[in-house]
Design a protein around this motif. Structure first.
Motif, PDB file in Angstrom:
ATOM      1  N   ARG A 191       7.842  11.649 -12.736  1.00  0.00           N
ATOM      2  CA  ARG A 191       9.054  11.565 -13.425  1.00  0.00           C
ATOM      3  C   ARG A 191       8.805  11.712 -14.865  1.00  0.00           C
ATOM      4  N   ALA A 192       7.663  10.802 -15.404  1.00  0.00           N
ATOM      5  CA  ALA A 192       7.451  11.042 -16.868  1.00  0.00           C
ATOM      6  C   ALA A 192       7.000  12.166 -17.375  1.00  0.00           C
ATOM      7  N   LYS A 193       6.094  12.800 -16.417  1.00  0.00           N
ATOM      8  CA  LYS A 193       5.597  14.241 -16.919  1.00  0.00           C
ATOM      9  C   LYS A 193       6.731  15.313 -17.216  1.00  0.00           C
ATOM     10  N   GLU A 194       7.843  14.838 -16.315  1.00  0.00           N
ATOM     11  CA  GLU A 194       9.095  15.818 -16.455  1.00  0.00           C
ATOM     12  C   GLU A 194      10.049  15.230 -17.292  1.00  0.00           C
ATOM     13  N   GLY A 195       9.593  14.208 -18.251  1.00  0.00           N
ATOM     14  CA  GLY A 195      10.436  13.831 -19.265  1.00  0.00           C
ATOM     15  C   GLY A 195      11.713  12.848 -18.764  1.00  0.00           C
ATOM     16  N   ILE A 196      11.649  12.592 -17.574  1.00  0.00           N
ATOM     17  CA  ILE A 196      12.685  11.628 -16.925  1.00  0.00           C
ATOM     18  C   ILE A 196      12.360  10.138 -17.232  1.00  0.00           C
ATOM     19  N   ASN A 197      12.964   9.502 -17.972  1.00  0.00           N
ATOM     20  CA  ASN A 197      13.032   7.933 -18.057  1.00  0.00           C
ATOM     21  C   ASN A 197      13.895   7.207 -17.208  1.00  0.00           C
ATOM     22  N   ILE A 198      13.416   6.227 -16.530  1.00  0.00           N
ATOM     23  CA  ILE A 198      14.394   5.292 -15.949  1.00  0.00           C
ATOM     24  C   ILE A 198      14.676   4.124 -16.716  1.00  0.00           C
ATOM     25  N   ILE A 255      -2.705   3.228 -15.712  1.00  0.00           N
ATOM     26  CA  ILE A 255      -2.140   4.387 -15.524  1.00  0.00           C
ATOM     27  C   ILE A 255      -2.285   5.355 -16.816  1.00  0.00           C
ATOM     28  N   LYS A 256      -1.968   4.960 -17.669  1.00  0.00           N
ATOM     29  CA  LYS A 256      -2.302   5.760 -18.950  1.00  0.00           C
ATOM     30  C   LYS A 256      -3.661   6.286 -19.095  1.00  0.00           C
ATOM     31  N   GLU A 257      -4.314   5.461 -18.918  1.00  0.00           N
ATOM     32  CA  GLU A 257      -5.867   5.606 -18.941  1.00  0.00           C
ATOM     33  C   GLU A 257      -6.204   6.657 -17.926  1.00  0.00           C
ATOM     34  N   PHE A 258      -5.750   6.531 -16.806  1.00  0.00           N
ATOM     35  CA  PHE A 258      -6.191   7.428 -15.500  1.00  0.00           C
ATOM     36  C   PHE A 258      -5.465   8.726 -15.768  1.00  0.00           C
ATOM     37  N   SER A 259      -4.312   8.633 -16.078  1.00  0.00           N
ATOM     38  CA  SER A 259      -3.485  10.210 -16.195  1.00  0.00           C
ATOM     39  C   SER A 259      -3.250  10.587 -17.280  1.00  0.00           C
ATOM     40  N   GLY A 260      -3.092   9.876 -18.509  1.00  0.00           N
ATOM     41  CA  GLY A 260      -2.695  10.303 -19.806  1.00  0.00           C
ATOM     42  C   GLY A 260      -1.285  10.347 -19.885  1.00  0.00           C
ATOM     43  N   VAL A 261      -0.615   9.490 -18.807  1.00  0.00           N
ATOM     44  CA  VAL A 261       0.787   9.771 -19.042  1.00  0.00           C
ATOM     45  C   VAL A 261       1.320   8.135 -19.555  1.00  0.00           C
ATOM     46  N   GLN A 262       2.266   8.003 -20.309  1.00  0.00           N
ATOM     47  CA  GLN A 262       2.605   6.686 -20.814  1.00  0.00           C
ATOM     48  C   GLN A 262       4.035   6.389 -20.058  1.00  0.00           C
ATOM     49  N   LEU A 263       3.992   5.518 -19.046  1.00  0.00           N
ATOM     50  CA  LEU A 263       5.160   5.148 -18.396  1.00  0.00           C
ATOM     51  C   LEU A 263       6.051   4.647 -19.245  1.00  0.00           C
ATOM     52  N   HIS A 266       1.018  -1.238   0.070  1.00  0.00           N
ATOM     53  CA  HIS A 266      -0.009   0.119  -0.002  1.00  0.00           C
ATOM     54  C   HIS A 266       0.816   1.252   0.051  1.00  0.00           C
ATOM     55  N   ILE A 267       2.038   1.239   0.624  1.00  0.00           N
ATOM     56  CA  ILE A 267       3.014   2.260   0.859  1.00  0.00           C
ATOM     57  C   ILE A 267       3.941   2.276  -0.486  1.00  0.00           C
ATOM     58  N   GLY A 268       4.430   1.159  -0.639  1.00  0.00           N
ATOM     59  CA  GLY A 268       5.573   1.114  -1.583  1.00  0.00           C
ATOM     60  C   GLY A 268       5.011   1.310  -3.086  1.00  0.00           C
ATOM     61  N   LEU A 269       4.059   0.646  -3.323  1.00  0.00           N
ATOM     62  CA  LEU A 269       3.669   0.754  -4.844  1.00  0.00           C
ATOM     63  C   LEU A 269       2.851   1.933  -4.902  1.00  0.00           C
ATOM     64  N   THR A 270       2.149   2.584  -3.917  1.00  0.00           N
ATOM     65  CA  THR A 270       1.352   3.809  -4.188  1.00  0.00           C
ATOM     66  C   THR A 270       2.538   4.880  -4.372  1.00  0.00           C
ATOM     67  N   ASP A 271       3.546   4.919  -3.686  1.00  0.00           N
ATOM     68  CA  ASP A 271       4.753   5.943  -3.763  1.00  0.00           C
ATOM     69  C   ASP A 271       5.420   6.043  -4.939  1.00  0.00           C
ATOM     70  N   HIS A 272       5.510   4.561  -5.204  1.00  0.00           N
ATOM     71  CA  HIS A 272       6.486   4.440  -6.564  1.00  0.00           C
ATOM     72  C   HIS A 272       5.659   4.842  -7.948  1.00  0.00           C
ATOM     73  N   ILE A 273       4.411   4.464  -7.914  1.00  0.00           N
ATOM     74  CA  ILE A 273       3.642   4.959  -9.249  1.00  0.00           C
ATOM     75  C   ILE A 273       3.477   6.541  -9.256  1.00  0.00           C
ATOM     76  N   ALA A 274       3.192   7.195  -7.942  1.00  0.00           N
ATOM     77  CA  ALA A 274       3.042   8.764  -8.065  1.00  0.00           C
ATOM     78  C   ALA A 274       4.112   9.146  -8.479  1.00  0.00           C
ATOM     79  N   PHE A 275       5.398   8.707  -7.809  1.00  0.00           N
ATOM     80  CA  PHE A 275       6.653   9.241  -8.530  1.00  0.00           C
ATOM     81  C   PHE A 275       6.830   9.008  -9.981  1.00  0.00           C
ATOM     82  N   ALA A 276       6.596   7.701 -10.237  1.00  0.00           N
ATOM     83  CA  ALA A 276       6.801   7.362 -11.888  1.00  0.00           C
ATOM     84  C   ALA A 276       6.072   8.346 -12.721  1.00  0.00           C
ATOM     85  N   ILE A 277       4.708   8.577 -12.140  1.00  0.00           N
ATOM     86  CA  ILE A 277       3.871   9.574 -12.898  1.00  0.00           C
ATOM     87  C   ILE A 277       4.650  10.983 -13.097  1.00  0.00           C
TER      88      ILE A 277
END
Length: 274
Positions: free
Chosen positions: A107-114, A140-148, A94-105
């Protein structure tokens, strides 16, 4: 139970008669609620009973930093994981994945790809988790419009595997790194390069993974001393390489590895050469 704190319109911290806190998540569940007011778990779409006080504190600190819609979305993600994996996920996700996905979105919006150099290996090691993670990236793409980036599929898969096996991420990453290290030793020792999309590579990764799991859990294959002597004479290069691999496995896992693992690995290495 009674309302202890309203975090936002969709999340409420409530207290049961046993004085244990639970997190109630549901669309509009916190709207106009006051501290001390009675609330039923039936009104929530999801009830998180985080038994570990440390995990609960981390989750409560994380939630105010997130959009209400995102919290609701993560409820859908976790429900999807439980449905596809067929079991209740460990609470630390609940903590780990929530935090990870929020930060991944973010990063993607800022153009930072891991970049994930072990994406193929992760797919082989944890195939079911990988396929679930792939669907989550689409969600995630459907929810936020961001393609990880594809690398995130592997990272999310490891979070899922950690949760369903009740193993912490550091142990999983350590074992995964060991798999990659041993494969490199095999390619160098046999002077071959395995195609990452080949059935031989898939079989090798799975063989090493299950060997590591057996050693970690203390499960031993039956000894086959006579076969070992034959293999040592017939396939000395593969036999010696298998012993080197076993020694690295012992040093990394800090557990004994039975001789039978050398025999099975020798056979597998010889198949690769053939």
């Amino acid at each position: 139970m009674q309302v202890k704190k309203v975090l936002n319109n969709n999340v409420v911290i409530a207290e049961q008669s046993s004085e244990k806190e639970v997190l109630l998540i549901g669309k509009g569940i916190g709207f106009s609620k006051k501290e001390g007011q009675e609330i039923s778990a039936d009104t929530a779409e999801k009830v998180f009973r985080l038994e570990d006080p440390t995990e609960q504190d981390k989750y409560k600190q994380l939630l105010p930093q997130l959009d209400e819609d995102f919290i609701q979305f993560m409820h859908d993600v976790l429900s999807h994981i439980e449905k596809e994996m067929g079991q209740i996920v460990n609470e630390h996700i609940h903590i780990g994945l929530t935090d990870h996905i929020a930060f991944a979105i973010k990063r993607a919006k800022e153009g930072i790809n891991i970049k994930n150099p072990f994406l193929v290996e992760t797919e082989v090691l944890y195939h079911k988790e990988y396929m679930v993670a792939k669907t989550i990236v689409s969600m995630i793409k459907e929810f936020s419009g961001v393609q990880l980036p594809d690398g995130e599929i592997g990272l999310i898969a490891i979070h899922i595997h950690s949760s369903v096996t009740d193993r912490n991420l550091s142990d999983i990453n350590k074992n995964s790194t060991l798999v990659f290290q041993l494969i490199q030793m095999i390619e160098d020792g046999l002077d071959i390069t395995l195609k990452r999309d080949s059935i031989n590579y898939f079989r090798l990764v799975q063989h090493i993974r299950f060997a590591i799991d057996r050693v970690s859990s203390g499960v031993a294959n039956k000894e086959q001393t006579s076969l070992g002597k034959v293999l040592k004479m017939e396939y000395p290069m593969c036999y010696n390489l298998a012993w080197k691999i076993v020694k690295v496995m012992q040093q990394t896992l800090k557990k004994p590895v039975v001789d039978a693992e050398v025999i099975y690995l020798t056979i597998h290495l010889q198949r690769l050469l053939n």
